[in-house]
Design a protein around this motif. Sequence first.
Motif, PDB file in Angstrom:
ATOM      1  N   THR A   1       0.803  -1.225   0.000  1.00  9.01           N
ATOM      2  CA  THR A   1       0.000   0.000   0.000  1.00  9.01           C
ATOM      3  C   THR A   1       0.831   1.269   0.000  1.00  9.01           C
ATOM      4  O   THR A   1       0.433   2.258  -0.597  1.00  9.01           O
ATOM      5  CB  THR A   1      -0.977   0.016   1.186  1.00  9.01           C
ATOM      6  OG1 THR A   1      -0.237  -0.122   2.403  1.00  9.01           O
ATOM      7  CG2 THR A   1      -1.990  -1.112   1.064  1.00  9.01           C
ATOM      8  N   ASN A   2       1.984   1.260   0.676  1.00  4.28           N
ATOM      9  CA  ASN A   2       2.860   2.431   0.625  1.00  4.28           C
ATOM     10  C   ASN A   2       4.212   2.122   1.255  1.00  4.28           C
ATOM     11  O   ASN A   2       4.370   1.157   1.990  1.00  4.28           O
ATOM     12  CB  ASN A   2       2.218   3.664   1.266  1.00  4.28           C
ATOM     13  CG  ASN A   2       2.036   3.544   2.754  1.00  4.28           C
ATOM     14  OD1 ASN A   2       1.545   2.539   3.249  1.00  4.28           O
ATOM     15  ND2 ASN A   2       2.441   4.565   3.486  1.00  4.28           N
ATOM     16  N   ALA A   3       5.162   2.975   0.911  1.00  2.33           N
ATOM     17  CA  ALA A   3       6.515   2.914   1.481  1.00  2.33           C
ATOM     18  C   ALA A   3       6.898   4.339   1.860  1.00  2.33           C
ATOM     19  O   ALA A   3       6.733   5.260   1.059  1.00  2.33           O
ATOM     20  CB  ALA A   3       7.499   2.343   0.473  1.00  2.33           C
ATOM     21  N   THR A   4       7.377   4.498   3.084  1.00  2.00           N
ATOM     22  CA  THR A   4       7.707   5.817   3.596  1.00  2.00           C
ATOM     23  C   THR A   4       9.171   5.861   4.011  1.00  2.00           C
ATOM     24  O   THR A   4       9.625   4.997   4.776  1.00  2.00           O
ATOM     25  CB  THR A   4       6.827   6.145   4.826  1.00  2.00           C
ATOM     26  OG1 THR A   4       5.459   5.993   4.459  1.00  2.00           O
ATOM     27  CG2 THR A   4       7.076   7.550   5.329  1.00  2.00           C
TER      28      THR A   4
ATOM     29  N   LYS B   1      13.329   2.483   5.043  1.00  2.00           N
ATOM     30  CA  LYS B   1      11.927   2.753   4.726  1.00  2.00           C
ATOM     31  C   LYS B   1      11.021   1.877   5.579  1.00  2.00           C
ATOM     32  O   LYS B   1      11.388   0.764   5.953  1.00  2.00           O
ATOM     33  CB  LYS B   1      11.617   2.443   3.264  1.00  2.00           C
ATOM     34  CG  LYS B   1      12.153   3.438   2.275  1.00  2.00           C
ATOM     35  CD  LYS B   1      11.678   3.056   0.877  1.00  2.00           C
ATOM     36  CE  LYS B   1      12.178   4.019  -0.161  1.00  2.00           C
ATOM     37  NZ  LYS B   1      11.690   3.643  -1.511  1.00  2.00           N
TER      38      LYS B   1
ATOM     39  N   TYR C   1       7.636  -0.144   5.150  1.00  2.00           N
ATOM     40  CA  TYR C   1       6.799  -0.715   4.100  1.00  2.00           C
ATOM     41  C   TYR C   1       5.479  -1.166   4.713  1.00  2.00           C
ATOM     42  O   TYR C   1       5.466  -1.767   5.785  1.00  2.00           O
ATOM     43  CB  TYR C   1       7.504  -1.909   3.451  1.00  2.00           C
ATOM     44  CG  TYR C   1       8.731  -1.510   2.671  1.00  2.00           C
ATOM     45  CD1 TYR C   1       8.631  -1.092   1.351  1.00  2.00           C
ATOM     46  CD2 TYR C   1       9.991  -1.546   3.255  1.00  2.00           C
ATOM     47  CE1 TYR C   1       9.757  -0.715   0.631  1.00  2.00           C
ATOM     48  CE2 TYR C   1      11.122  -1.181   2.541  1.00  2.00           C
ATOM     49  CZ  TYR C   1      10.993  -0.765   1.229  1.00  2.00           C
ATOM     50  OH  TYR C   1      12.115  -0.392   0.518  1.00  2.00           O
ATOM     51  N   ASN C   2       4.381  -0.894   4.015  1.00  2.00           N
ATOM     52  CA  ASN C   2       3.055  -1.274   4.482  1.00  2.00           C
ATOM     53  C   ASN C   2       2.386  -2.157   3.443  1.00  2.00           C
ATOM     54  O   ASN C   2       2.415  -1.850   2.237  1.00  2.00           O
ATOM     55  CB  ASN C   2       2.209  -0.030   4.745  1.00  2.00           C
ATOM     56  CG  ASN C   2       2.774   0.776   5.889  1.00  2.00           C
ATOM     57  OD1 ASN C   2       2.619   0.399   7.041  1.00  2.00           O
ATOM     58  ND2 ASN C   2       3.454   1.865   5.580  1.00  2.00           N
TER      59      ASN C   2
ATOM     60  N   SER D   1       3.204  -3.983   8.633  1.00  6.24           N
ATOM     61  CA  SER D   1       4.272  -3.004   8.401  1.00  6.24           C
ATOM     62  C   SER D   1       5.597  -3.576   8.861  1.00  6.24           C
ATOM     63  O   SER D   1       5.649  -4.444   9.747  1.00  6.24           O
ATOM     64  CB  SER D   1       3.985  -1.681   9.135  1.00  6.24           C
ATOM     65  OG  SER D   1       3.985  -1.882  10.529  1.00  6.24           O
TER      66      SER D   1
END
Length: 156
Positions: free
Chosen positions: A53-56, A67, A69-70, A149
């Motif tokens: 769904t996303n990486a921050t 990062k 990761y989700n 996550s």
Amino acid sequence: MPLKIGDTYEGLFFNLVLDGLRDLLTAEYKNATIYVSPFIKHANPFQIRLWGTNATLEEEHASAWQKEYNVSICMYLIEKNPSELFYKQLYNDSERIFQLIHNNKSYSKTIGSNTFKWIDGKIDNTIFNEYEEGEEEIEGLNLAKFEFSCMATRTS
């Protein structure tokens, strides 16, 4: 000369996180269909869908970054005439997946010639029978959705 993708670079989101989750789940659930997709793809009575769904970006240094990761993990069970025993299985399997992830807070995988590791792998939330577009149309579909996550670091 710049690197070409595939020469010496390996993407962590798919190769470490998504494939790592698939490896863990496949070892635990040998008869399940486990795949990466944004939408349900199969009519199998038991399947698990993974979707990043996303990486921050959490930290960045001259020679490395980290990062978060989700991933959305959706466990689908299809039963047109569910009984209380069916729902017991749904909740038991959801706890089994939670425990599997808990037991693998850290996970290492060799990708190409490098070994990478995720840390702090956890399920933050579990939601039951909250359908996404198109899922509510599948007769007898029940689901548990997990919000996973983890953190991973890559050095230059």
